[in-house]
Write an enzyme that holds these catalytic residues in place. Structure first.
Site, short mmCIF file in Angstrom:
data_model
loop_
_atom_site.label_atom_id
_atom_site.label_comp_id
_atom_site.label_asym_id
_atom_site.label_seq_id
_atom_site.Cartn_x
_atom_site.Cartn_y
_atom_site.Cartn_z
CE LYS A 163 -3.80 -2.79 1.43
NZ LYS A 163 -4.53 -2.38 2.81
NE ARG A 198 -0.63 1.08 3.03
CZ ARG A 198 -0.58 0.32 1.76
NH1 ARG A 198 0.32 0.54 0.80
NH2 ARG A 198 -1.78 -0.02 1.14
#
Length: 230
Positions: A163, A198
């Protein structure tokens, strides 16, 4: 962030054949990431057993009822706004306003949505929460969530992989090159009790978490009468 909405029919066209193909070939538990109940229903028919709703049931009120009826797992995530209205974490000119307590605000939202899911008939032990790293949070707010968020007795999903806040901290612009930073964030989440992740780079995370688990196991006190010698 900035992504255009994809229609239910297009979501189904893209993901359901893939879910069906994997389910026919492998004995694995599959999840579908969608905010729309018709898409989740089609995915369940194809073999998915977990619904990952990043809108926590706020975009489609029938999502929780579907999870209850089909007895699926349910991931409930916090986000501040839909992707089209959001920006990357490092692009905020001013941090989103959580009243000075992003951890508390996220925890309260998730508690409310968990209660709504249970009221709709979802089994409490089928629910996992996700603080929504990267969704409507500044870089510093994401880091604070990693450091302080606690799901209590509820299992937590760690979803920091690649991210933008990882890139902001490390200076790595290309998401696919953020492996080391992503693994570091996951290890820190693991020390906070997170056990569901994840990730994009599965092998790197699997190996790092296996080593962390082995070290923790080795640090446990030796039982009385056991010198630990070989």
């Amino acid at each position: 962030p900035g992504a255009a909405r994809v229609s239910d029919d297009e979501q189904i066209r893209r993901v359901v054949p893939v879910i069906g193909a994997i389910a026919r070939r492998h004995e694995v538990v599959l999840s579908v990431d969608t905010t729309r109940a018709p898409v989740a229903a089609a995915a369940i028919d194809a073999g998915a057993r977990i619904i990952n709703d990043v809108a926590a049931g706020t975009e489609d009120e029938s999502m929780f009822a579907l999870a209850a009826r089909e007895r699926t797992g349910l991931v409930i995530m916090h986000r501040r706004c839909p992707p089209a209205a959001d920006v990357f974490s490092h692009e905020y000119a001013r941090a989103p306003d959580y009243g000075g307590d992003v951890v508390g605000a996220v925890a309260r939202f998730l508690d409310e949505r968990v209660c709504a899911a249970i009221a709709s008939g979802v089994a409490p032990d089928a629910i996992v929460v996700d603080p929504g790293l990267g969704f409507g949070k500044s870089v510093e707010q994401n880091l604070e969530l990693i450091a302080r968020f606690d799901g209590g007795e509820r299992p937590v999903v760690g979803a920091s992989s690649r991210k933008s806040f990882i890139g902001a901290v490390t200076g790595v612009e290309r998401p696919s090159d953020r492996v080391a930073g992503s693994v570091a964030a996951s290890l820190l989440l693991w020390t906070r009790g997170v056990r569901v992740f994840r990730v994009h780079d599965v092998r790197a995370h699997r190996d790092a978490l296996a080593v962390a688990a082995a070290v923790i196991a080795a640090s446990r006190p030796v039982a009385d009468g056991d010198s630990g010698s070989v």
